[in-house]
Design a protein around this motif. Structure first.
Motif, PDB file in Angstrom:
ATOM      1  N   THR A 126       0.852  -1.187   0.000  1.00 31.56           N
ATOM      2  CA  THR A 126       0.000   0.000   0.000  1.00 31.56           C
ATOM      3  C   THR A 126       0.884   1.231   0.000  1.00 31.56           C
ATOM      4  OG1 THR A 126      -0.108   0.094   2.427  1.00 31.56           O
ATOM      5  CG2 THR A 126      -1.801  -1.185   1.309  1.00 31.56           C
ATOM      6  N   LYS A 127       0.405   2.299  -0.635  1.00 32.31           N
ATOM      7  CA  LYS A 127       1.165   3.552  -0.688  1.00 32.31           C
ATOM      8  C   LYS A 127       0.476   4.613   0.138  1.00 32.31           C
ATOM      9  CE  LYS A 127       4.238   3.868  -4.610  1.00 32.31           C
ATOM     10  NZ  LYS A 127       4.643   4.705  -5.765  1.00 32.31           N
ATOM     11  N   HIS A 128       1.254   5.263   0.983  1.00 34.21           N
ATOM     12  CA  HIS A 128       0.770   6.367   1.804  1.00 34.21           C
ATOM     13  C   HIS A 128       1.655   7.573   1.485  1.00 34.21           C
ATOM     14  CE1 HIS A 128      -1.627   3.514   4.242  1.00 34.21           C
ATOM     15  NE2 HIS A 128      -0.625   2.710   3.990  1.00 34.21           N
ATOM     16  N   GLY A 129       1.217   8.374   0.559  1.00 37.16           N
ATOM     17  CA  GLY A 129       2.082   9.470   0.133  1.00 37.16           C
ATOM     18  C   GLY A 129       2.978   9.027  -1.009  1.00 37.16           C
ATOM     19  N   LYS A 130       3.865   9.898  -1.409  1.00 38.74           N
ATOM     20  CA  LYS A 130       4.678   9.656  -2.598  1.00 38.74           C
ATOM     21  C   LYS A 130       5.751   8.598  -2.376  1.00 38.74           C
ATOM     22  CE  LYS A 130       5.280  13.179  -5.262  1.00 38.74           C
ATOM     23  NZ  LYS A 130       5.767  14.452  -5.866  1.00 38.74           N
ATOM     24  N   HIS A 131       6.353   8.577  -1.179  1.00 40.17           N
ATOM     25  CA  HIS A 131       7.505   7.700  -0.955  1.00 40.17           C
ATOM     26  C   HIS A 131       7.291   6.689   0.175  1.00 40.17           C
ATOM     27  CE1 HIS A 131       9.681  10.313  -3.681  1.00 40.17           C
ATOM     28  NE2 HIS A 131       9.368  11.346  -2.927  1.00 40.17           N
ATOM     29  N   ASP A 132       6.128   6.672   0.771  1.00 40.50           N
ATOM     30  CA  ASP A 132       5.878   5.797   1.922  1.00 40.50           C
ATOM     31  C   ASP A 132       5.144   4.536   1.470  1.00 40.50           C
ATOM     32  OD1 ASP A 132       5.664   4.734   4.424  1.00 40.50           O
ATOM     33  OD2 ASP A 132       4.093   6.092   5.114  1.00 40.50           O
ATOM     34  N   GLY A 156       4.377  -2.833   8.009  1.00 41.97           N
ATOM     35  CA  GLY A 156       5.659  -2.141   8.069  1.00 41.97           C
ATOM     36  C   GLY A 156       6.134  -1.651   6.715  1.00 41.97           C
ATOM     37  N   ILE A 157       7.207  -0.900   6.740  1.00 43.69           N
ATOM     38  CA  ILE A 157       7.793  -0.361   5.525  1.00 43.69           C
ATOM     39  C   ILE A 157       8.334  -1.503   4.674  1.00 43.69           C
ATOM     40  CG2 ILE A 157       9.623   1.121   4.602  1.00 43.69           C
ATOM     41  CD1 ILE A 157       9.379   2.797   7.135  1.00 43.69           C
ATOM     42  N   ALA A 158       7.977  -1.495   3.390  1.00 40.68           N
ATOM     43  CA  ALA A 158       8.438  -2.535   2.476  1.00 40.68           C
ATOM     44  C   ALA A 158       9.952  -2.445   2.326  1.00 40.68           C
ATOM     45  CB  ALA A 158       7.757  -2.383   1.122  1.00 40.68           C
ATOM     46  N   VAL A 159      10.633  -3.583   2.437  1.00 44.20           N
ATOM     47  CA  VAL A 159      12.092  -3.612   2.334  1.00 44.20           C
ATOM     48  C   VAL A 159      12.521  -3.381   0.891  1.00 44.20           C
ATOM     49  CG1 VAL A 159      14.160  -4.989   2.748  1.00 44.20           C
ATOM     50  CG2 VAL A 159      12.199  -5.201   4.277  1.00 44.20           C
TER      51      VAL A 159
END
Length: 223
Positions: A126-132, A156-159
């Motif tokens: 999932t994308k939350h904002g441009k770079h998250d 969590g943040i995708a590796v």
């Protein structure tokens, strides 16, 4: 005025309304006030169910106190953020242990039709904002009464953006949150049918079975 309020409160109590809950008790270790086990668990469930920021938690409680009690909380009724954080970590460990007991009694056991009960995972980015970019992993699990449920393992943040990187994260969170006796009974996963998503589930399964074999478990031969 106080007498009228006292009469009004007495009538409300007689009609079945309850007095405010006792949320604190005295610690036997240092004789200081502390949250009761019941109160801390209720706060913990509120915190995780509605994804509330811990820094805003006491402010929210104060707002509800004004709504339900007609007054703000006093200083002695608040719990500090470090206290809440420690309570929530402790209760998360207890929750995970209790969940593992329910899992052991369900997954890998035979169903009424003679087949082993397996658990499955659901993964997606999932994308939350441009770079998250986040990677969500859910799995099927069980309530204490035997009803099925979904458990969120991570958001969590995708590796990395490829299947292997996501599979590495999947296996990491599965090994952290699923009991070792239940871990091998992964039946597969549900995806959006994209090629990379299907490859991610295959890679997750293969890594998990390789881990079981390398650690001397014969359960990988179940498949």
């Amino acid at each position: 005025m106080q007498l009228l309020r006292w009469i009004s409160d007495g009538r409300r109590y007689s009609s079945g309304e309850q007095m405010p809950r006792k949320t604190h008790t005295i610690s036997k270790a240092n004789f200081q006030k502390q949250l009761t086990d019941e109160s801390s668990y209720m706060l913990y469930k509120t915190y995780i169910s509605y994804d509330i920021s811990l820094s805003k938690f006491n402010g929210l409680l104060n707002s509800f106190a004004a709504y339900f009690l007609g007054r703000p909380l006093s200083m002695k009724e608040f719990s500090s953020l470090p206290t809440l954080r420690n309570w929530f970590k402790r209760l998360a460990i207890i929750d995970r242990y209790k969940q593992s007991l329910d899992d052991i009694e369900t997954f890998g056991q035979k169903s009424p039709h003679g087949f082993p009960v397996l658990y499955f995972i659901i993964t997606d980015d999932t994308k939350h904002g441009k770079h998250d970019t986040r990677h969500a992993v859910l799995r099927t699990s069980i309530y204490p009464d035997g009803k099925p449920r979904y458990s969120v393992l991570t958001s969590g943040i995708a590796v990395t953006k490829d299947a292997k990187g996501n599979a590495n994260l999947n296996v990491e969170v599965l090994m952290k949150h699923v009991h070792s006796l239940v871990l091998p009974y992964l039946g597969g996963g549900t995806v959006d049918n994209a090629g990379s998503a299907r490859a991610e589930i295959d890679e997750t399964f293969n890594q998990l079975m390789t881990h079981q074999e390398e650690n001397g478990s014969d359960l990988h031969e179940f498949y």
